[in-house]
Motif scaffolding. Sequence first.
Motif, PDB file in Angstrom:
ATOM      1  N   TRP A   1       0.884  -1.170   0.000  1.00 34.74           N
ATOM      2  CA  TRP A   1       0.000   0.000   0.000  1.00 34.74           C
ATOM      3  C   TRP A   1       0.916   1.212   0.000  1.00 34.74           C
ATOM      4  CZ3 TRP A   1      -1.040   3.924   3.856  1.00 34.74           C
ATOM      5  CH2 TRP A   1      -0.323   3.768   5.043  1.00 34.74           C
TER       6      TRP A   1
ATOM      7  N   MET B   1       1.608   5.251   1.452  1.00 40.12           N
ATOM      8  CA  MET B   1       1.202   6.377   2.288  1.00 40.12           C
ATOM      9  C   MET B   1       0.702   7.494   1.384  1.00 40.12           C
ATOM     10  SD  MET B   1       4.045   6.483   5.308  1.00 40.12           S
ATOM     11  CE  MET B   1       5.540   6.031   4.451  1.00 40.12           C
TER      12      MET B   1
ATOM     13  N   GLN C   1      -1.956   7.374  -0.315  1.00 41.43           N
ATOM     14  CA  GLN C   1      -2.468   6.817  -1.570  1.00 41.43           C
ATOM     15  C   GLN C   1      -3.769   7.511  -1.970  1.00 41.43           C
ATOM     16  OE1 GLN C   1      -2.601   2.632  -0.542  1.00 41.43           O
ATOM     17  NE2 GLN C   1      -4.695   2.699   0.239  1.00 41.43           N
TER      18      GLN C   1
ATOM     19  N   GLY D   1      -5.041  10.927  -2.432  1.00 39.73           N
ATOM     20  CA  GLY D   1      -4.487  12.279  -2.426  1.00 39.73           C
ATOM     21  C   GLY D   1      -4.610  13.004  -3.745  1.00 39.73           C
ATOM     22  N   ARG D   2      -4.050  14.202  -3.741  1.00 39.40           N
ATOM     23  CA  ARG D   2      -4.289  15.127  -4.850  1.00 39.40           C
ATOM     24  C   ARG D   2      -3.617  14.747  -6.165  1.00 39.40           C
ATOM     25  NH1 ARG D   2      -3.272  20.453  -1.276  1.00 39.40           N
ATOM     26  NH2 ARG D   2      -1.647  19.053  -0.594  1.00 39.40           N
TER      27      ARG D   2
ATOM     28  N   SER E   1     -11.317  17.801  -3.757  1.00 46.05           N
ATOM     29  CA  SER E   1     -10.469  18.730  -3.000  1.00 46.05           C
ATOM     30  C   SER E   1     -10.527  20.140  -3.588  1.00 46.05           C
ATOM     31  CB  SER E   1      -9.027  18.212  -2.919  1.00 46.05           C
ATOM     32  OG  SER E   1      -8.463  18.074  -4.200  1.00 46.05           O
TER      33      SER E   1
ATOM     34  N   ARG F   1     -14.441  17.393   3.863  1.00 47.58           N
ATOM     35  CA  ARG F   1     -14.214  16.151   3.109  1.00 47.58           C
ATOM     36  C   ARG F   1     -13.927  14.977   4.031  1.00 47.58           C
ATOM     37  NH1 ARG F   1      -9.307  16.988   0.283  1.00 47.58           N
ATOM     38  NH2 ARG F   1      -9.543  19.191   0.682  1.00 47.58           N
TER      39      ARG F   1
ATOM     40  N   MET G   1      -8.248   4.751   5.698  1.00 44.00           N
ATOM     41  CA  MET G   1      -9.342   5.720   5.797  1.00 44.00           C
ATOM     42  C   MET G   1      -8.827   7.113   5.457  1.00 44.00           C
ATOM     43  SD  MET G   1     -10.612   6.795   9.565  1.00 44.00           S
ATOM     44  CE  MET G   1      -9.266   6.924  10.732  1.00 44.00           C
TER      45      MET G   1
ATOM     46  N   SER H   1      -8.533  10.586   6.235  1.00 47.34           N
ATOM     47  CA  SER H   1      -8.666  11.348   7.468  1.00 47.34           C
ATOM     48  C   SER H   1      -7.351  12.086   7.656  1.00 47.34           C
ATOM     49  CB  SER H   1      -8.925  10.378   8.627  1.00 47.34           C
ATOM     50  OG  SER H   1      -9.149  11.074   9.820  1.00 47.34           O
TER      51      SER H   1
ATOM     52  N   ILE I   1      -3.929  12.984  10.657  1.00 47.63           N
ATOM     53  CA  ILE I   1      -3.404  12.769  12.006  1.00 47.63           C
ATOM     54  C   ILE I   1      -3.947  13.816  12.985  1.00 47.63           C
ATOM     55  CG2 ILE I   1      -1.301  11.531  11.322  1.00 47.63           C
ATOM     56  CD1 ILE I   1       0.253  14.166  11.710  1.00 47.63           C
TER      57      ILE I   1
ATOM     58  N   VAL J   1      -7.208  22.914   7.846  1.00 44.13           N
ATOM     59  CA  VAL J   1      -6.196  22.716   6.801  1.00 44.13           C
ATOM     60  C   VAL J   1      -6.518  23.734   5.721  1.00 44.13           C
ATOM     61  CG1 VAL J   1      -5.224  21.135   5.102  1.00 44.13           C
ATOM     62  CG2 VAL J   1      -5.921  20.261   7.345  1.00 44.13           C
TER      63      VAL J   1
ATOM     64  N   TYR K   1       3.341  19.675  16.387  1.00 43.32           N
ATOM     65  CA  TYR K   1       2.447  20.374  15.453  1.00 43.32           C
ATOM     66  C   TYR K   1       1.634  21.426  16.210  1.00 43.32           C
ATOM     67  CZ  TYR K   1       1.701  19.236  10.508  1.00 43.32           C
ATOM     68  OH  TYR K   1       1.789  19.192   9.150  1.00 43.32           O
TER      69      TYR K   1
ATOM     70  N   PHE L   1       2.010   7.443  12.775  1.00 43.61           N
ATOM     71  CA  PHE L   1       2.833   8.352  11.972  1.00 43.61           C
ATOM     72  C   PHE L   1       3.631   9.273  12.890  1.00 43.61           C
ATOM     73  CE2 PHE L   1      -0.295   7.328   8.664  1.00 43.61           C
ATOM     74  CZ  PHE L   1       0.478   7.286   7.523  1.00 43.61           C
TER      75      PHE L   1
ATOM     76  N   SER M   1       5.635  11.725  11.998  1.00 46.08           N
ATOM     77  CA  SER M   1       6.053  12.433  10.785  1.00 46.08           C
ATOM     78  C   SER M   1       7.112  13.484  11.045  1.00 46.08           C
ATOM     79  CB  SER M   1       4.838  13.089  10.137  1.00 46.08           C
ATOM     80  OG  SER M   1       3.897  12.100   9.847  1.00 46.08           O
TER      81      SER M   1
ATOM     82  N   HIS N   1       7.862   7.793   2.117  1.00 49.59           N
ATOM     83  CA  HIS N   1       7.000   8.876   2.609  1.00 49.59           C
ATOM     84  C   HIS N   1       5.801   8.902   1.669  1.00 49.59           C
ATOM     85  CE1 HIS N   1       6.802  13.093   4.703  1.00 49.59           C
ATOM     86  NE2 HIS N   1       5.862  12.263   5.098  1.00 49.59           N
TER      87      HIS N   1
HETATM   88  C1  LIG Z   1       2.188  15.085   8.632  1.00 48.13           C
HETATM   89  C2  LIG Z   1       0.840  14.498   8.322  1.00 48.13           C
HETATM   90  C3  LIG Z   1      -0.366  15.222   8.185  1.00 48.13           C
HETATM   91  N1  LIG Z   1      -1.349  14.305   7.885  1.00 48.13           N
HETATM   92  C4  LIG Z   1      -0.836  13.042   7.828  1.00 48.13           C
HETATM   93  C5  LIG Z   1       0.521  13.136   8.130  1.00 48.13           C
HETATM   94  C6  LIG Z   1       1.425  11.957   8.261  1.00 48.13           C
HETATM   95  C7  LIG Z   1       1.957  11.524   6.954  1.00 48.13           C
HETATM   96  C8  LIG Z   1       3.109  12.344   6.517  1.00 48.13           C
HETATM   97  O1  LIG Z   1       4.134  12.327   7.196  1.00 48.13           O
HETATM   98  O2  LIG Z   1       2.978  12.993   5.474  1.00 48.13           O
HETATM   99  C9  LIG Z   1      -1.519  11.762   7.603  1.00 48.13           C
HETATM  100  C10 LIG Z   1      -2.493  11.686   6.521  1.00 48.13           C
HETATM  101  N2  LIG Z   1      -3.116  12.701   5.850  1.00 48.13           N
HETATM  102  C11 LIG Z   1      -3.983  12.171   4.945  1.00 48.13           C
HETATM  103  C12 LIG Z   1      -3.973  10.768   5.075  1.00 48.13           C
HETATM  104  C13 LIG Z   1      -4.968   9.917   4.314  1.00 48.13           C
HETATM  105  C14 LIG Z   1      -4.733   8.562   4.036  1.00 48.13           C
HETATM  106  C15 LIG Z   1      -3.676   8.243   3.014  1.00 48.13           C
HETATM  107  O3  LIG Z   1      -4.020   8.142   1.835  1.00 48.13           O
HETATM  108  O4  LIG Z   1      -2.518   8.021   3.403  1.00 48.13           O
HETATM  109  C16 LIG Z   1      -3.018  10.463   6.033  1.00 48.13           C
HETATM  110  C17 LIG Z   1      -2.574   9.100   6.521  1.00 48.13           C
HETATM  111  C18 LIG Z   1      -4.838  12.894   4.016  1.00 48.13           C
HETATM  112  C19 LIG Z   1      -4.499  14.298   3.736  1.00 48.13           C
HETATM  113  N3  LIG Z   1      -4.292  15.290   4.658  1.00 48.13           N
HETATM  114  C20 LIG Z   1      -4.050  16.452   4.010  1.00 48.13           C
HETATM  115  C21 LIG Z   1      -4.082  16.232   2.610  1.00 48.13           C
HETATM  116  C22 LIG Z   1      -3.837  17.246   1.502  1.00 48.13           C
HETATM  117  C23 LIG Z   1      -4.794  18.363   1.500  1.00 48.13           C
HETATM  118  C24 LIG Z   1      -6.163  18.095   0.955  1.00 48.13           C
HETATM  119  O5  LIG Z   1      -6.550  16.970   0.595  1.00 48.13           O
HETATM  120  O6  LIG Z   1      -6.907  19.076   0.930  1.00 48.13           O
HETATM  121  C25 LIG Z   1      -4.385  14.869   2.438  1.00 48.13           C
HETATM  122  C26 LIG Z   1      -4.591  14.150   1.135  1.00 48.13           C
HETATM  123  C27 LIG Z   1      -3.797  17.721   4.729  1.00 48.13           C
HETATM  124  C28 LIG Z   1      -2.536  17.690   5.463  1.00 48.13           C
HETATM  125  N4  LIG Z   1      -2.390  17.166   6.721  1.00 48.13           N
HETATM  126  C29 LIG Z   1      -1.071  17.219   7.086  1.00 48.13           C
HETATM  127  C30 LIG Z   1      -0.343  17.797   6.013  1.00 48.13           C
HETATM  128  C31 LIG Z   1       1.145  18.029   5.997  1.00 48.13           C
HETATM  129  C32 LIG Z   1      -1.267  18.079   4.986  1.00 48.13           C
HETATM  130  C33 LIG Z   1      -0.971  18.639   3.628  1.00 48.13           C
HETATM  131  C34 LIG Z   1      -1.162  20.092   3.600  1.00 48.13           C
HETATM  132  C35 LIG Z   1      -1.137  20.627   2.188  1.00 48.13           C
HETATM  133  O7  LIG Z   1      -0.365  20.115   1.357  1.00 48.13           O
HETATM  134  O8  LIG Z   1      -1.920  21.527   1.928  1.00 48.13           O
HETATM  135  C36 LIG Z   1      -0.568  16.680   8.353  1.00 48.13           C
END
Ligand SMILES: Cc1c2[nH]c(c1CCC(=O)O)Cc1[nH]c(c(CCC(=O)O)c1C)Cc1[nH]c(c(CCC(=O)O)c1C)Cc1[nH]c(c(C)c1CCC(=O)O)C2
Length: 390
Positions: free
Chosen positions: A55, A57, A59, A61-62, A71, A79, A104, A106, A108, A121, A188, A245, A247, A364
């Motif tokens: 799988w 991490m 997966q 996403g944008r 998004s 969302r 799922m 969601s 962290i 966010v 954070y 995570f 992170s 990552h």
């Molecule tokens: C540090 C961290 C976060 N969130 C997460 C981490 C740990 C993973 C890592 O180390 O990258 C974990 C996370 N965030 C998201 C998932 C979904 C499941 C997956 O597909 O992995 C998971 C597992 C969706 C998300 N969570 C977020 C997005 C992107 C923004 C969006 O969808 O609008 C996604 C797909 C928002 C988010 N949330 C966070 C960040 C850095 C961001 C991106 C901000 C940005 O780029 O604008 C905090």
Amino acid sequence: FTAPSSPRRNARTTALPSTPVAEAESAASTTPCEGDRDILVRSARGEVTERTPVWLMRQAGRYMSAFRQYSDKYPFRERSETPGMAIELSLQCHRAYGMDGIIMFSDILTPLPTLGIDFDVIKGIGPVISTEVKTEEDVAKLGNAEDVDFDETLPFIREILGTLSKEAEEANTSLIGFVGSPFTLASYTIEGKSSKHCLDTKKMMMADETGESKAMSQFLDKIAVMIGNYACHQIECGAQVIQFFESWAHQASPKQFSEFAKPAAQKAMAIVKERYPDVPVIYFANGGSSYLELQRDMGADMIAVDWSVDMAEARKILGPDVPISGNIDPTVLFGTKEQIEQAVRDCIDKAGGPGNRHLLNLGHGVMQGTPEEAVGWLVDECRRYKGKDA
Ligand SMILES: Cc1c2[nH]c(c1CCC(=O)O)Cc1[nH]c(c(CCC(=O)O)c1C)Cc1[nH]c(c(CCC(=O)O)c1C)Cc1[nH]c(c(C)c1CCC(=O)O)C2
């Protein structure tokens, strides 16, 4: 809002180019092997499996155009906290690529409001946390971690995981839950947003060491209890494996990791293992590959490694029997099909060969802008690869 459609069993949909050749190839290569439902869970538990499961991490996403249709329109919290939308966003990538786990959709940060910590966010900025936590008084003002009612405070989680659990069973794949590790969530919150140096967090750790203020260790303790219970709640709602995570491990020196991040993560993971000893826990410390040896005895079932260490070296440090996950550099997905397939084979070989207590992942998350077809090439090669001598 309701999810548009339920997934077809391990079927690919529209994400890949629709040339007849590509369709024939992908249909052939993603035919599910019977008995795949738990291959990811079994590998995380340390069992030898018939092939290496996979799988990725982030997966969901944008990088996916189907995801961007949501998004671009709806803010992140809407969302991820509206069951119909969160369920659809979790399933899109599985319908397209047939990974061995659905995670799922969601974040962290999602459980932070259960302690009274508010976040958002914001497009173009990322996560922003508005509740200030810097002093012992600030920590004391937060909610009680022992008795959070997750059904009351995060009612959408049970609905999301409950539905995904049925969908995962139908699709013959595992359901992955996840949480942020206490140190990452604490830093954070303290910084309020992404931070280059985490200076306030570092100052709080130093004040904690001298005894001037115990805010950091008190905050970590509180988050560890909430996160341990939250992970248990996800299991009760249907998650079969939990990834932690860490992170922001790259922000901690080995000493700070040992003194602060590690014991807090251990405390949270122990809550899970005590209540659900058979549910595997995966610990991922992003930027933590320079102190991998410190992670071996944390109580996690599987260690996920970031992309900055060679998999053969990680295997050597952790030992041949420790279940390991990772660790292809996410930027490899911008390379050619051949480069991607070679990276998959190298990673599997270096981890000890197909099915050898290894869960293939990136080191990552999938990056924005990753070509959608590249993800399919990675997943397909992992399912296909039989080893060097085959
Ligand atoms: C540090 C961290 C976060 N969130 C997460 C981490 C740990 C993973 C890592 O180390 O990258 C974990 C996370 N965030 C998201 C998932 C979904 C499941 C997956 O597909 O992995 C998971 C597992 C969706 C998300 N969570 C977020 C997005 C992107 C923004 C969006 O969808 O609008 C996604 C797909 C928002 C988010 N949330 C966070 C960040 C850095 C961001 C991106 C901000 C940005 O780029 O604008 C905090």
